[in-house]
Write an enzyme that holds these catalytic residues in place. Structure first.
Site, short mmCIF file in Angstrom:
data_model
loop_
_atom_site.label_atom_id
_atom_site.label_comp_id
_atom_site.label_asym_id
_atom_site.label_seq_id
_atom_site.Cartn_x
_atom_site.Cartn_y
_atom_site.Cartn_z
CB SER A 279 0.15 -1.18 2.51
OG SER A 279 1.02 -1.93 2.89
CE1 TYR A 292 3.80 1.49 -0.40
CE2 TYR A 292 3.66 0.35 1.69
CZ TYR A 292 3.26 0.52 0.26
OH TYR A 292 2.23 -0.36 -0.31
#
Length: 404
Positions: A279, A292
């Site tokens: 990501s 995350y």
């Protein structure tokens, strides 16, 4: 033969170690066939197998059982040195490996074998898929829906065989059925997997190898997200996010590398790829989204470390760091999506509606749109096609994250 198995273990684990070797042994000029497996007659002795089947007529051989995995492998290698056109390898007490030019061809040959019928070549079943990933065997985790589903479809469109691996087994089967309807039977299978459970991951790899004969591209895509600041985040949610986004990547890499290592041992020209879908949050911190981002930062550390370790096994390991896929359920789910989570968490100053949050994020990219599965798939194709890059974190963010 240096291998993760010294002695024969369970029938399935041993069969999953043999299949990639058979696939490489019968490869010709860089074209790798499909090898399927059946344990239908594994209880028959070599003598009984000879009595039941005329394997010579079927271009087949019987390998006697040995406690040593290396002895079994050497026996198979010796037979290929005698006959390079073998189609059936029956290993006593383990099972039978059937070789085909394509998945449909191998499945057809397996059915003929189980019926005791001679295999007759059907040119329509021998067509190998064409494209940038022609004939490569691939797994995409978390591919029953959303980003993973789109990536899997793009990869099949470029000629790969696909394993739709997902915790939602029913949805995974639906996805595999759609691919088979569009691209032909044998193009995809569905496998249920919990990527944070070691036994489940091992079973996913073994099922893949026994249905296709090996593994060329593993895409670690499955992920979860729980947004929240330090005071809002619970230990349970933090550990859940870390287990799926970080620990599961280690488990998947560990077991995906096993058949890839066998392929490289048998064929030094064979290269494989492990690709983590990371990501942009793995490149820079994310406000009130630290669980995350922390897992994704750690994932890049794993990628770099795996790349250094596995390069001697002809395995490249890279991470792809996409921007936001706004159309998928991760962002757009009306109850649990990130637009809703970020609005509730107050992550976007002054935002009063979901549209306010979405417009805030669209403005972050100079291209002013979200990332698509096609964008990420093109980065995957690059990872597979090039032979001079490993251990990288490749941004696909529309200019939102720029490397210096």
């Amino acid at each position: 033969m240096k291998h993760y198995l010294d002695k024969v273990q369970s029938d399935i684990t041993t069969a999953a170690a043999i299949a990639p070797a058979v696939r490489m042994l019968c490869s010709k000029e860089g074209i790798y066939p499909v090898v399927v497996f059946t344990d239908e007659f594994k209880t028959l002795s070599a003598e009984d197998l000879n009595r039941k089947f005329d394997l010579t007529e079927m271009d087949g051989v019987i390998i006697e059982f040995d406690e040593s995995f290396e002895a079994i492998y050497n026996g198979i290698t010796d037979q290929f040195n005698i006959n390079t056109d073998l189609r059936i390898i029956a290993v006593e007490s383990i099972g039978t490996f059937i070789i085909g030019e394509s998945k449909a061809d191998a499945d057809y040959a397996r059915n003929c074998f189980l019926k005791g019928e001679k295999y007759n070549i059907d040119s329509e079943k021998c067509c190998t898929p064409c494209g940038r990933l022609s004939g490569k065997i691939a797994i995409v985790t978390g591919s029953a829906q959303g980003f993973g589903e789109g990536i899997a479809l793009e990869m099949v469109n470029e000629g790969s065989y696909m394993v739709i691996a997902d915790l939602n087994e029913e949805l995974a089967k639906t996805g595999a059925d759609k691919i088979n309807a569009q691209f032909g039977e044998g193009s995809a299978i569905a496998v249920k997997v919990n990527v944070s459970d070691e036994d489940s991951v091992r079973e996913m790899i073994e099922k893949t190898v026994l249905e296709f004969g090996g593994l060329d591209v593993f895409v670690s895509n499955a992920g979860v997200l729980k947004a929240g600041g330090l005071e809002e985040m619970t230990m349970a949610n933090f550990e859940f996010v870390t287990k799926v986004n970080y620990t599961a990547y280690y488990l998947c890499a560990k077991y995906a590398a096993r058949p890839m290592k066998v392929q490289a041992l048998v064929n030094a020209d064979s290269w494989s790829d492990i690709v983590q879908i990371n990501s942009k949050s793995g490149l820079e911190g994310s406000n009130k989204n630290f669980a995350y981002a922390g897992g994704k930062f750690g994932g890049i550390g794993l990628t770099q470390s795996f790349a250094l370790e596995l390069v001697t096994d002809n395995i490249k390991v890279n991470s792809i760091c996409p921007g936001n896929f706004y159309e998928g359920p991760l962002w757009s789910d009306p109850e649990k999506g990130l637009f809703v989570q970020y609005l509730k968490a107050g992550k976007v100053p002054g935002a009063k509606t979901i549209d306010d949050v979405k417009n805030f994020y669209l403005a972050k990219s100079p291209i002013r749109r979200g990332c698509s599965p096609k964008d990420v798939s093109r980065a995957i194709f690059y990872c597979v096609e090039q032979l001079y890059e490993t251990g990288q974190a490749i941004p696909v963010t529309g200019g939102q994250s720029m490397l210096s």
